[in-house]
Write a protein that holds these residues in place. Structure first.
Motif, PDB file in Angstrom:
ATOM      1  N   VAL A  45      23.703 -26.499 -21.534  1.00 29.14           N
ATOM      2  CA  VAL A  45      23.932 -25.986 -20.183  1.00 29.14           C
ATOM      3  C   VAL A  45      24.138 -24.476 -20.236  1.00 29.14           C
ATOM      4  N   GLY A  46      24.895 -24.014 -21.217  1.00 30.63           N
ATOM      5  CA  GLY A  46      25.127 -22.575 -21.352  1.00 30.63           C
ATOM      6  C   GLY A  46      23.841 -21.803 -21.606  1.00 30.63           C
ATOM      7  N   GLN A  47      22.966 -22.356 -22.448  1.00 29.50           N
ATOM      8  CA  GLN A  47      21.678 -21.704 -22.707  1.00 29.50           C
ATOM      9  C   GLN A  47      20.835 -21.660 -21.441  1.00 29.50           C
ATOM     10  N   LEU A  48      20.803 -22.765 -20.708  1.00 27.49           N
ATOM     11  CA  LEU A  48      20.022 -22.804 -19.472  1.00 27.49           C
ATOM     12  C   LEU A  48      20.546 -21.788 -18.468  1.00 27.49           C
ATOM     13  N   GLU A  49      21.866 -21.723 -18.329  1.00 31.98           N
ATOM     14  CA  GLU A  49      22.465 -20.784 -17.382  1.00 31.98           C
ATOM     15  C   GLU A  49      22.099 -19.347 -17.755  1.00 31.98           C
ATOM     16  N   ALA A  50      22.220 -19.000 -19.038  1.00 31.84           N
ATOM     17  CA  ALA A  50      21.925 -17.635 -19.485  1.00 31.84           C
ATOM     18  C   ALA A  50      20.435 -17.318 -19.382  1.00 31.84           C
ATOM     19  N   ASP A  51      19.594 -18.247 -19.810  1.00 33.29           N
ATOM     20  CA  ASP A  51      18.154 -17.986 -19.849  1.00 33.29           C
ATOM     21  C   ASP A  51      17.515 -17.960 -18.466  1.00 33.29           C
ATOM     22  N   LEU A  52      17.979 -18.841 -17.587  1.00 34.50           N
ATOM     23  CA  LEU A  52      17.332 -18.975 -16.275  1.00 34.50           C
ATOM     24  C   LEU A  52      18.016 -18.189 -15.172  1.00 34.50           C
ATOM     25  N   GLY A  53      19.253 -17.760 -15.405  1.00 36.47           N
ATOM     26  CA  GLY A  53      19.965 -17.006 -14.380  1.00 36.47           C
ATOM     27  C   GLY A  53      20.418 -17.878 -13.213  1.00 36.47           C
ATOM     28  N   ILE A  54      20.527 -19.181 -13.437  1.00 34.23           N
ATOM     29  CA  ILE A  54      21.018 -20.100 -12.399  1.00 34.23           C
ATOM     30  C   ILE A  54      22.506 -20.304 -12.660  1.00 34.23           C
ATOM     31  N   LYS A  55      23.325 -20.064 -11.653  1.00 34.11           N
ATOM     32  CA  LYS A  55      24.772 -20.213 -11.810  1.00 34.11           C
ATOM     33  C   LYS A  55      25.136 -21.673 -12.076  1.00 34.11           C
ATOM     34  N   GLN A  56      26.239 -21.860 -12.806  1.00 30.51           N
ATOM     35  CA  GLN A  56      26.632 -23.182 -13.284  1.00 30.51           C
ATOM     36  C   GLN A  56      26.727 -24.250 -12.189  1.00 30.51           C
ATOM     37  N   PRO A  57      27.313 -23.979 -11.012  1.00 33.34           N
ATOM     38  CA  PRO A  57      27.386 -25.042 -10.001  1.00 33.34           C
ATOM     39  C   PRO A  57      25.994 -25.523  -9.545  1.00 33.34           C
ATOM     40  N   ALA A  58      25.097 -24.583  -9.291  1.00 37.41           N
ATOM     41  CA  ALA A  58      23.742 -24.958  -8.861  1.00 37.41           C
ATOM     42  C   ALA A  58      22.994 -25.644  -9.998  1.00 37.41           C
ATOM     43  N   LEU A  59      23.180 -25.162 -11.215  1.00 32.51           N
ATOM     44  CA  LEU A  59      22.543 -25.761 -12.381  1.00 32.51           C
ATOM     45  C   LEU A  59      23.004 -27.200 -12.572  1.00 32.51           C
ATOM     46  N   SER A  60      24.298 -27.420 -12.470  1.00 32.35           N
ATOM     47  CA  SER A  60      24.842 -28.779 -12.618  1.00 32.35           C
ATOM     48  C   SER A  60      24.291 -29.716 -11.552  1.00 32.35           C
ATOM     49  N   GLN A  61      24.176 -29.232 -10.324  1.00 28.70           N
ATOM     50  CA  GLN A  61      23.636 -30.051  -9.235  1.00 28.70           C
ATOM     51  C   GLN A  61      22.187 -30.451  -9.534  1.00 28.70           C
ATOM     52  N   GLN A  62      21.381 -29.503  -9.985  1.00 35.91           N
ATOM     53  CA  GLN A  62      19.969 -29.806 -10.268  1.00 35.91           C
ATOM     54  C   GLN A  62      19.838 -30.729 -11.479  1.00 35.91           C
ATOM     55  N   LEU A  63      20.650 -30.507 -12.510  1.00 34.61           N
ATOM     56  CA  LEU A  63      20.616 -31.372 -13.683  1.00 34.61           C
ATOM     57  C   LEU A  63      21.042 -32.800 -13.326  1.00 34.61           C
ATOM     58  N   ALA A  64      22.014 -32.918 -12.430  1.00 34.14           N
ATOM     59  CA  ALA A  64      22.455 -34.253 -11.991  1.00 34.14           C
ATOM     60  C   ALA A  64      21.320 -34.988 -11.284  1.00 34.14           C
ATOM     61  N   GLU A  65      20.579 -34.279 -10.446  1.00 36.96           N
ATOM     62  CA  GLU A  65      19.452 -34.913  -9.760  1.00 36.96           C
ATOM     63  C   GLU A  65      18.373 -35.329 -10.757  1.00 36.96           C
TER      64      GLU A  65
END
Length: 145
Positions: A45-65
């Motif tokens: 998750v940390g790599q995705l957040e850093a590499d893609l520039g998607i903030k953790q709350p939005a990233l978690s929501q998309q990963l959950a879907e």
């Protein structure tokens, strides 16, 4: 309509809702970025957040879907969770999208010019030209069964 065509149409009708749902999942830019990024290798998750520039709350929501639909799988290592693609169909679609939008486009152009059911054969390795010389392929129709 032949029996084979009727059977193919029946399979298409049965699978259309699944295809539509897969395409719905891919229709979100953030989910598409995530899948594209983890198609090559799993990421935390940390790599995705850093590499893609998607903030953790939005990233978690998309990963959950993506998890809910079964497109990604997780692996826990210590305190980190790693994501990778879990669905072969999604992996194939991501490969094709990468080829179309991020590749050089030559493979897509070649596919578009060769009819379905044709195979592309190149000369054996010993006969191939060296260096930057062009290589040509012979297109041979494949017998249908």
């Amino acid at each position: 309509m032949s029996d084979d065509q009727a059977a193919a149409m029946g399979r298409l009708k049965d699978k259309a809702p699944q295809a539509a749902e897969l395409l719905r999942q891919l229709a979100n830019a953030n989910r598409l970025l995530i899948l594209c990024h983890i198609a090559a290798e799993e990421r935390s998750v940390g790599q995705l957040e850093a590499d893609l520039g998607i903030k953790q709350p939005a990233l978690s929501q998309q990963l959950a879907e993506l998890r809910q639909y079964g497109l990604v799988k997780t692996r826990r290592q210590s305190r980190s969770i790693y994501y990778s693609i879990a669905d072969d169909r999604a992996q194939a679609v991501m490969g094709m999208l990468y080829e179309i939008f991020c590749g050089d486009g030559e493979a897509i152009a070649a596919r578009a010019q060769h009819p379905a059911g044709a195979s592309v054969r190149t000369a054996d390795a010993s006969a191939r030209p060296r260096g930057d010389a062009a290589q040509f392929a012979r297109v041979t129709p494949v017998a249908r069964r």
